[in-house]
Design an enzyme around this catalytic site. Structure first.
Site, PDB file in Angstrom:
ATOM      1  N   SER A 109       0.819  -1.209   0.000  1.00  0.00           N
ATOM      2  CA  SER A 109       0.000   0.000   0.000  1.00  0.00           C
ATOM      3  C   SER A 109       0.856   1.262   0.000  1.00  0.00           C
ATOM      4  CB  SER A 109      -0.956  -0.042   1.190  1.00  0.00           C
ATOM      5  OG  SER A 109      -1.943   0.935   1.119  1.00  0.00           O
ATOM      6  N   ASP A 262      -2.009   6.035  -3.443  1.00  0.00           N
ATOM      7  CA  ASP A 262      -0.918   5.306  -2.828  1.00  0.00           C
ATOM      8  C   ASP A 262      -0.468   4.206  -3.797  1.00  0.00           C
ATOM      9  OD1 ASP A 262      -3.204   3.806  -2.599  1.00  0.00           O
ATOM     10  OD2 ASP A 262      -2.724   2.983  -0.636  1.00  0.00           O
ATOM     11  N   ASP A 264      -0.895   0.985  -4.231  1.00  0.00           N
ATOM     12  CA  ASP A 264      -1.806   0.021  -4.837  1.00  0.00           C
ATOM     13  C   ASP A 264      -3.149   0.642  -5.197  1.00  0.00           C
ATOM     14  OD1 ASP A 264      -2.721   0.325  -2.214  1.00  0.00           O
ATOM     15  OD2 ASP A 264      -3.400  -1.745  -2.069  1.00  0.00           O
ATOM     16  N   ASP A 266      -5.702   1.768  -3.647  1.00  0.00           N
ATOM     17  CA  ASP A 266      -6.962   1.524  -2.965  1.00  0.00           C
ATOM     18  C   ASP A 266      -7.395   2.752  -2.168  1.00  0.00           C
ATOM     19  OD1 ASP A 266      -5.124   1.364  -0.894  1.00  0.00           O
ATOM     20  OD2 ASP A 266      -5.982  -0.459  -0.012  1.00  0.00           O
TER      21      ASP A 266
END
Length: 467
Positions: A109, A262, A264, A266
């Site tokens: 992340s 960020d 990834d 999400d």
């Protein structure tokens, strides 16, 4: 006592030491071991191989862990389907159809490049329950994971170490990113963002293709930064943890707004047309007002976490919307959303869930929704963000050797004293990070100086007692 591996969002640590490939291999086998018996049986009762989808972000260690994870999955008799570099919500969306039985995202992340992580999803894009997470923890702490036999009247027993045609296969799903973009774009009118100019900071991460493509498809002009990657630059001085870069891009190019992901993707945070930060609380408040105005809230609450600003709950109360509060982590937000029927929930950090469309925080969906509201309202983002007033909030991270907050009497006494000083004009939150060796000290107060002073005092005590 065995070390707890799962944090607030999967297993995470420095790749190859705290998170070695051996652990990824065992996770692959453990995931197959907890799948229900019906996953292995076709309608005619013939054994079939479950299909587990794997995505990753751009970190150097991603392919190493991907290989180990896929080996573990296939050694247990399931198929590993490699989606390549995709945002985490891609896996959750693709798991909504019956092509796949579970999924794993290899990502840390927002953490630095040397970290990596393993996030597990089950069929339908669901996160692991506490019981399932605990069972996987148990399996990861044993030397050899034995697969339970399948004997439900329809299937025959399987071997813990299958051979020959019983082994799983490794396949590639080359169009995963395109499928994800199409799924989100189809939620909006074809020219939904025509006329908007949007800056996007991809953080050298997994959104480098998906976010620019989605915005451009919907008609926006896009100025993209940090959309390349080396494997060693993800989140470094950029993305949702360093909004100064996207703010500079907005001001230099005259964009209507900027978004930052960020690693990834999400999560998403934004800046308005002046470069000022619009955090997750403000984004959720803007979206809640819009959803209420178009009749999609229907008396439902919005779910936030203990980190949400006091101004958030007060703004929603003024709109006639209740707020449900959970522990930090979109897993807990999602659980409360299911139990209350909420369609919107999330975190100040930018993890926002639109449950009608995805089962996890989705940075691209949040960004598209925010941009669409800006376009549809005809108002600048700075005006829309006035929907809530933030209390001064100070957050300080303290790196520690022990995260045992509850047993530290000196710290507990200091927290109680701080709460007494603030009364009903503020609050104190001291919590251990679920992913790093640090304790987060957060203080809100009507007066910014009070918030800073109390934060500094508590942080010093944490450092002295637990550092």
């Amino acid at each position: 006592m065995s070390k707890k591996l799962f944090g607030t969002d999967g297993i995470r640590g420095v790749a190859n030491t705290e998170l070695p490939p051996e652990l990824a291999f065992k996770l692959g086998r453990a995931l197959v071991a907890i799948l229900p018996a019906e996953t292995f049986a076709a309608a005619d009762g013939v054994m079939k191989s479950p299909r587990i989808l794997i995505g990753r972000d751009t970190r150097r260690s991603g392919k190493m862990l991907e290989g180990a994870l896929a080996a573990g999955i296939t050694s247990a008799g399931a198929d590993a389907i490699l989606a390549g570099i995709v945002p985490t919500p891609t896996i959750a969306i693709l798991l909504r159809d019956d092509r796949f039985d579970a999924g794993v995202v290899i990502s840390a992340s927002h953490n630095p490049p040397e970290y990596n992580g393993l996030k597990v999803f089950l069929g339908g894009g669901k996160k692991l329950s506490d019981a399932q997470q605990a069972r996987i923890e148990e399996l990861l702490h044993v030397d050899a994971i034995e697969l339970p036999p399948l004997d439900d009247g329809r299937t025959s027993a399987r071997e813990s170490r299958p051979t020959g045609t019983a082994l799983g296969r490794i396949e590639t799903l080359s169009a995963a990113a395109e499928e994800y973009v199409t799924a989100l774009v189809n939620l909006f009118p074809a020219d939904a963002l025509q006329g908007l100019h949007v800056a996007i900071d991809c953080g050298h991460g997994a959104s480098h293709q998906t976010s620019p493509a989605a915005f451009e498809t919907l008609g926006a002009q896009v100025s993209t930064i940090n959309d390349d990657y080396s494997g060693d630059d993800i989140n470094v001085g950029c993305g949702s943890t360093h909004l100064d870069k996207v703010a500079q891009c907005v001001q230099a190019t005259g964009c209507d707004l900027g978004i930052a992901h960020d690693g990834d993707a999400d999560r998403m945070l934004a800046v308005d047309e002046t470069g000022a930060t619009v955090d997750g609380d403000h984004i959720m408040a803007i979206c809640a007002k819009y959803l209420k105005d178009i009749g999609q809230m229907d008396g439902l609450p919005v779910v936030g976490t203990v980190m949400a600003n006091l101004g958030f709950s007060r703004a929603l109360a003024d709109m006639g919307i209740d707020v449900e509060t959970t522990a930090v982590g979109d897993r807990y937000v999602l659980e409360r959303m299911h139990s209350t029927g909420a369609v919107l929930g999330g975190e100040q950090s930018g993890h926002i869930i639109f449950l009608q469309h995805n089962s996890t925080g989705d940075g691209l969906l949040s960004a598209l929704m925010l941009a669409y509201i800006v376009k549809k309202s005809g108002k600048p983002l700075s005006e829309l963000a006035k929907v809530m007033d933030s209390y001064p909030q100070v957050l300080k991270n303290v790196y520690v050797s022990s995260k045992d907050i509850d047993s530290c009497d000196v710290l507990q006494a200091a927290i109680a004293n701080a709460e007494l000083r603030l009364g009903d004009t503020g609050r104190v939150l001291v919590r251990a990070s679920g992913t790093e060796k640090l304790i987060r000290v957060m203080v809100e107060a009507a007066d910014a100086i009070d918030a800073q002073t109390i934060t500094d005092e508590l942080a010093a005590i944490v450092a002295a007692e637990l550092g």
